[in-house]
Design a protein around this motif. Structure first.
Motif, mmCIF file in Angstrom:
data_model
loop_
_atom_site.group_PDB
_atom_site.id
_atom_site.type_symbol
_atom_site.label_atom_id
_atom_site.label_comp_id
_atom_site.label_asym_id
_atom_site.label_seq_id
_atom_site.Cartn_x
_atom_site.Cartn_y
_atom_site.Cartn_z
ATOM 1 N N GLN A 40 -0.283 1.932 10.083
ATOM 2 C CA GLN A 40 -1.801 1.933 10.301
ATOM 3 C C GLN A 40 -2.432 3.044 9.870
ATOM 4 O OE1 GLN A 40 -2.557 1.001 14.354
ATOM 5 N NE2 GLN A 40 -2.473 3.105 15.099
ATOM 6 N N TYR A 41 -3.775 2.883 9.854
ATOM 7 C CA TYR A 41 -4.521 4.028 9.645
ATOM 8 C C TYR A 41 -4.282 5.214 10.389
ATOM 9 C CZ TYR A 41 -6.838 0.930 6.378
ATOM 10 O OH TYR A 41 -7.154 0.112 5.494
ATOM 11 N N ILE A 42 -4.254 6.665 9.820
ATOM 12 C CA ILE A 42 -4.434 7.760 10.565
ATOM 13 C C ILE A 42 -5.414 8.403 10.454
ATOM 14 C CG2 ILE A 42 -3.227 10.137 10.919
ATOM 15 C CD1 ILE A 42 -0.633 8.459 10.308
ATOM 16 N N LEU A 62 -12.637 -0.055 4.509
ATOM 17 C CA LEU A 62 -11.215 0.356 4.151
ATOM 18 C C LEU A 62 -10.695 -0.752 3.649
ATOM 19 C CD1 LEU A 62 -10.216 3.059 7.038
ATOM 20 C CD2 LEU A 62 -10.418 3.362 4.594
ATOM 21 N N ASN A 63 -11.299 -1.796 3.364
ATOM 22 C CA ASN A 63 -10.638 -3.202 2.827
ATOM 23 C C ASN A 63 -9.771 -2.665 1.502
ATOM 24 O OD1 ASN A 63 -9.864 -5.418 1.532
ATOM 25 N ND2 ASN A 63 -12.133 -6.546 2.058
ATOM 26 N N MET A 106 0.956 -1.146 0.040
ATOM 27 C CA MET A 106 0.053 0.147 -0.004
ATOM 28 C C MET A 106 0.947 1.175 0.080
ATOM 29 S SD MET A 106 -3.459 -1.028 2.383
ATOM 30 C CE MET A 106 -3.079 0.430 3.595
ATOM 31 N N ASP A 107 0.447 2.344 -0.673
ATOM 32 C CA ASP A 107 0.774 3.671 -0.650
ATOM 33 C C ASP A 107 0.867 4.242 0.652
ATOM 34 O OD1 ASP A 107 0.646 6.704 -1.196
ATOM 35 O OD2 ASP A 107 1.800 5.970 -3.128
ATOM 36 N N ARG A 108 1.733 5.050 0.848
ATOM 37 C CA ARG A 108 1.587 5.759 2.314
ATOM 38 C C ARG A 108 0.334 6.604 2.456
ATOM 39 N NH1 ARG A 108 7.062 8.949 3.477
ATOM 40 N NH2 ARG A 108 6.694 9.607 1.107
ATOM 41 N N THR A 109 -0.212 7.131 1.125
ATOM 42 C CA THR A 109 -1.522 7.829 1.377
ATOM 43 C C THR A 109 -2.531 7.107 1.678
ATOM 44 O OG1 THR A 109 -1.753 7.822 -1.011
ATOM 45 C CG2 THR A 109 -0.422 9.642 -0.407
ATOM 46 N N ASP A 110 -2.753 5.680 1.357
ATOM 47 C CA ASP A 110 -3.664 4.817 1.674
ATOM 48 C C ASP A 110 -3.864 4.487 3.138
ATOM 49 O OD1 ASP A 110 -4.056 4.191 -0.973
ATOM 50 O OD2 ASP A 110 -2.707 2.355 -1.026
ATOM 51 N N TYR A 111 -3.014 5.119 3.977
ATOM 52 C CA TYR A 111 -3.376 5.229 5.498
ATOM 53 C C TYR A 111 -3.785 6.490 5.930
ATOM 54 C CZ TYR A 111 -0.295 0.940 5.409
ATOM 55 O OH TYR A 111 0.181 -0.358 5.098
ATOM 56 N N LEU A 112 -3.893 7.516 5.094
ATOM 57 C CA LEU A 112 -4.418 8.629 5.678
ATOM 58 C C LEU A 112 -5.838 8.673 5.373
ATOM 59 C CD1 LEU A 112 -1.475 10.967 4.267
ATOM 60 C CD2 LEU A 112 -1.512 9.750 6.432
ATOM 61 N N ILE A 113 -6.631 8.748 6.133
ATOM 62 C CA ILE A 113 -8.186 8.467 6.307
ATOM 63 C C ILE A 113 -8.899 9.822 6.669
ATOM 64 C CG2 ILE A 113 -10.156 7.307 6.877
ATOM 65 C CD1 ILE A 113 -7.836 5.770 5.432
ATOM 66 N N VAL A 114 -9.602 10.396 5.606
ATOM 67 C CA VAL A 114 -10.360 11.872 6.165
ATOM 68 C C VAL A 114 -11.608 11.640 6.487
ATOM 69 C CG1 VAL A 114 -11.074 14.073 5.323
ATOM 70 C CG2 VAL A 114 -8.908 12.983 4.378
ATOM 71 N N LEU A 115 -12.108 12.052 7.592
ATOM 72 C CA LEU A 115 -13.520 12.204 8.022
ATOM 73 C C LEU A 115 -13.932 13.712 7.799
ATOM 74 C CD1 LEU A 115 -13.460 10.380 11.601
ATOM 75 C CD2 LEU A 115 -13.538 9.159 9.093
ATOM 76 N N THR A 116 -14.991 13.915 7.047
ATOM 77 C CA THR A 116 -15.211 15.236 6.815
ATOM 78 C C THR A 116 -16.791 15.388 6.929
ATOM 79 O OG1 THR A 116 -14.935 17.081 5.437
ATOM 80 C CG2 THR A 116 -15.594 14.879 4.226
#
Length: 185
Positions: free
Chosen positions: A82-84, A181-182, A1-11
Motif C-alpha cells: 500500500q502507499y507509503i 494515484l490511479n 506494480m513495481d515497489r517504487t510505485d508505492y513510495l509517494i513523495v509530498l514536497t
C-alpha cells in the motif's frame, strides 16, 4: 506494480501544510515517513552541533542526504503493498544542494538519483495564509516561494511528473492526491 510505485513523495517549500496532510494520511491507515531535516536541526541544536542550514550548510546537506537515503532504503526493502507517504524525498536534498551551490562528490549525487519513487510527485505550493516561522523554520515566505520553484524543477529534471496540490482543506488535499494515484493513467 513495481515497489517504487508505492513510495509517494509530498514536497514543497517550508510551511505549506505537508505535516498536516501526512497526519491525515496516517489517520487513514497509511504509513508515513517523516522528513529528516527537522530532526537533524533539532538534534544539532540540542547537541550544539554545527550541521544547521544557517551555520554549516555542507555538513547539514551531508546529514540530510545520508538520512534520506536510509529512510528510502528502510521502506523499499519492506516490499510495500500500500502507499507509503514521504515528507520530502531524496531530490529535495539535491534541490537544497543546488540552491546553496554546495560541492558534493558526483558519484554520491548520481547514486542518490538512482533511488526512485512513484513517477508522480505531489508538490504543495507556498500559501501565505498558513505560513509560519518557528525555531527550526527561519525562511521568509519569499524563500519558500523560491524553494518551491527549485524543487519543482529538480524533480522534473529527474523525470518525475510534478502535480501541484491545490490550496484546500486537508481532507480535500488528501482526496486530490489519492484520486491521482490511479495506476491506469
Amino acid at each position: 506494480m513495481d515497489r517504487t510505485d508505492y513510495l509517494i513523495v509530498l514536497t514543497g517549500g517550508p510551511g505549506v501544510g505537508k505535516t498536516a496532510l501526512l497526519a491525515e494520511f496516517q489517520k487513514q491507515g497509511f504509513t508515513i515517513v517523516q522528513e529528516d531535516a527537522r530532526r537533524i536541526i533539532r538534534e544539532q541544536m540540542e547537541t550544539g552541533g554545527d550541521a544547521l542550514p544557517w551555520k554549516n550548510k555542507l555538513h547539514y546537506a551531508q546529514l540530510m542526504l545520508d538520512a534520506s537515503c536510509i529512510s528510502y532504503k528502510n521502506q523499499i526493502i519492506k516490499s510495500p503493498r500500500q502507499y507509503i507517504f514521504f515528507d520530502r524525498g531524496i531530490p529535495d536534498t539535491l534541490a537544497y544542494i543546488a540552491m546553496e551551490n554546495l560541492i558534493f562528490e558526483t558519484e554520491l549525487l548520481q547514486e542518490a538519483k538512482l533511488l526512485r519513487y512513484h513517477r508522480k510527485v505531489f508538490i504543495l505550493p507556498p500559501w501565505a495564509d498558513i505560513y509560519e516561522n518557528d525555531d527550526e523554520r527561519k525562511q521568509t515566505l519569499q524563500e519558500a516561494e523560491d524553494t518551491f520553484k527549485v524543487m519543482k524543477d529538480t524533480y522534473e529534471k529527474l523525470g518525475y511528473k510534478t502535480i501541484t496540490v491545490p490550496q484546500a482543506s486537508i481532507e480535500q488535499r488528501a482526496r486530490f492526491i489519492l484520486e491521482r494515484l490511479n495506476p491506469k493513467d
